[in-house]
Design a protein around this motif. Structure first.
Motif, short mmCIF file in Angstrom:
data_model
loop_
_atom_site.label_atom_id
_atom_site.label_comp_id
_atom_site.label_asym_id
_atom_site.label_seq_id
_atom_site.Cartn_x
_atom_site.Cartn_y
_atom_site.Cartn_z
N GLY A 177 0.84 -1.19 0.00
CA GLY A 177 0.00 0.00 0.00
C GLY A 177 0.87 1.24 0.00
N LYS A 178 0.32 2.33 -0.39
CA LYS A 178 1.02 3.62 -0.49
C LYS A 178 2.03 3.65 -1.63
N VAL A 179 2.88 2.61 -1.75
CA VAL A 179 3.85 2.58 -2.85
C VAL A 179 3.30 1.80 -4.05
N SER A 180 2.05 1.41 -4.01
CA SER A 180 1.45 0.58 -5.06
C SER A 180 1.51 1.28 -6.41
N ARG A 181 2.03 0.53 -7.42
CA ARG A 181 2.17 1.14 -8.74
C ARG A 181 1.95 0.11 -9.86
N LEU A 182 1.53 0.62 -11.01
CA LEU A 182 1.19 -0.23 -12.15
C LEU A 182 1.80 0.31 -13.42
N TYR A 183 2.22 -0.62 -14.28
CA TYR A 183 2.68 -0.30 -15.63
C TYR A 183 1.86 -1.12 -16.61
N SER A 184 1.25 -0.47 -17.59
CA SER A 184 0.44 -1.17 -18.58
C SER A 184 0.50 -0.45 -19.90
N THR A 185 1.06 -1.12 -20.92
CA THR A 185 1.04 -0.52 -22.25
C THR A 185 -0.38 -0.51 -22.81
N ASP A 186 -1.19 -1.48 -22.40
CA ASP A 186 -2.58 -1.56 -22.83
C ASP A 186 -3.34 -0.30 -22.45
N LEU A 187 -3.08 0.21 -21.24
CA LEU A 187 -3.76 1.40 -20.74
C LEU A 187 -2.93 2.67 -20.90
N ARG A 188 -1.73 2.53 -21.46
CA ARG A 188 -0.80 3.65 -21.58
C ARG A 188 -0.57 4.31 -20.21
N ARG A 189 -0.32 3.45 -19.25
CA ARG A 189 -0.15 3.90 -17.86
C ARG A 189 1.21 3.45 -17.33
N SER A 190 1.92 4.37 -16.69
CA SER A 190 3.19 4.06 -16.03
C SER A 190 3.30 4.92 -14.78
N ASP A 191 2.91 4.35 -13.64
CA ASP A 191 2.96 5.09 -12.38
C ASP A 191 4.41 5.32 -11.97
N PHE A 192 4.66 6.46 -11.36
CA PHE A 192 6.04 6.77 -10.95
C PHE A 192 6.07 7.06 -9.45
N GLY A 193 7.29 7.07 -8.90
CA GLY A 193 7.46 7.33 -7.48
C GLY A 193 8.81 6.83 -7.02
N PHE A 194 8.90 6.51 -5.72
CA PHE A 194 10.15 6.02 -5.16
C PHE A 194 10.56 4.70 -5.82
N GLN A 195 11.85 4.38 -5.74
CA GLN A 195 12.38 3.14 -6.30
C GLN A 195 11.73 1.93 -5.62
N LEU A 196 11.52 0.87 -6.40
CA LEU A 196 10.82 -0.32 -5.94
C LEU A 196 11.79 -1.47 -5.67
N GLY A 197 11.30 -2.48 -4.95
CA GLY A 197 12.01 -3.73 -4.77
C GLY A 197 11.52 -4.74 -5.78
N PRO A 198 11.03 -5.90 -5.33
CA PRO A 198 10.54 -6.93 -6.26
C PRO A 198 9.39 -6.41 -7.14
N MET A 199 9.44 -6.79 -8.41
CA MET A 199 8.37 -6.46 -9.35
C MET A 199 7.98 -7.71 -10.12
N VAL A 200 6.72 -7.76 -10.56
CA VAL A 200 6.24 -8.83 -11.41
C VAL A 200 5.86 -8.22 -12.74
N GLY A 201 6.14 -8.93 -13.83
CA GLY A 201 5.83 -8.36 -15.13
C GLY A 201 5.69 -9.40 -16.21
N VAL A 202 5.19 -8.93 -17.36
CA VAL A 202 5.05 -9.77 -18.55
C VAL A 202 5.86 -9.13 -19.67
N VAL A 203 6.70 -9.94 -20.31
CA VAL A 203 7.50 -9.49 -21.45
C VAL A 203 6.98 -10.20 -22.70
N GLU A 204 6.74 -9.43 -23.74
CA GLU A 204 6.28 -9.99 -25.01
C GLU A 204 7.28 -9.66 -26.10
#
Length: 238
Positions: free
Chosen positions: A211-238
């Motif tokens: 919570g609070k640091v929650s962020r999302l990246y989605s090319t489908d939605l043209r969304r890339s949230d920004f903020g402090f540096q993150l630790g573990p991330m989950v993602g899909v590469v195509e």
């Protein structure tokens, strides 16, 4: 009607796809991304080849030279140096052991859980169940608390809670074929967020990421949230 429309779209989504959508439920706004775990390259990211923490969606995209990052989300709590608080495995290599005991903060609000990824499936396990079953995970990240456990909300969630934050997490279908990631677009309680996974997405098990640091990246939605540096991330590469 909008909720019904989303469910129909989600169920009818093509097999090989990351499908993201903005939805409303019980007066709150959420963004969800549904991933076909059998066909999509769904994996965890923390460090580059030299061991440096990636920390951002752009760094993950640059690191994944074999394709393009199409979806990503922060995926588990981390220390000040961005090392994972709990169990973490990436590409078969364990960086952090399982933490089974209670502790401070949301991570220690038992039961917590583990997201386990293989080449063709994704499953959320309650931590003790994970230790008992010892699944073979190519990637795994531990976080907490669990949001939904075998169809039930976490027992500590309060309907009348006043603790509200932007929150994100993941739920998986019973067969492990689909992982649905969600982030709230307004501050919500744990009870509201867990209910969204259980009652709207109809997922039997779901895990809170943060919570609070929650962020999302989605090319489908043209969304890339920004903020402090993150630790573990989950993602899909195509």
């Amino acid at each position: 009607m909008r909720a019904l429309a989303f469910v129909l779209v989600w169920m009818a989504a093509p097999a090989a796809a990351v499908t993201c959508a903005d939805v409303s439920y019980e007066g709150n706004s959420y963004t969800t991304c549904s991933v076909d775990a059998a066909t999509e390259d769904l994996r965890l990211f923390l460090r580059d080849d030299k061991g440096a923490v990636l920390g951002s969606f752009s760094a993950v995209d640059d690191f994944a030279v074999e394709g393009t990052l199409v979806f990503a989300m922060n995926a588990g709590m981390y220390h000040d140096d961005r090392a994972p608080v709990g169990h973490y495995v990436e590409n078969g290599i364990e960086e952090m052991r399982v933490i089974p005991n209670a502790g401070p903060g949301n991570f220690g609000l038992l039961p917590n859980g583990v997201l386990c990824l293989t080449d063709d499936a994704a499953q959320v396990y309650e931590t003790l169940d994970y230790l008992s079953k010892t699944p073979e995970c190519r990637d795994a990240t531990q976080s907490g608390p669990m949001l939904v456990i075998d169809g039930d909300l976490h027992p500590r969630f309060l309907v009348d809670s006043t603790s509200r934050y932007l929150r994100n997490g993941v739920g998986t279908t019973e067969d492990g074929a689909t992982a649905v990631f969600a982030i709230s677009n307004n501050a919500v309680t744990f009870h509201e967020f867990g209910s969204f996974f259980r009652d709207f997405l109809k997922l039997p098990n779901a895990l809170y990421f943060d919570g609070k640091v929650s962020r999302l990246y989605s090319t489908d939605l043209r969304r890339s949230d920004f903020g402090f540096q993150l630790g573990p991330m989950v993602g899909v590469v195509e």
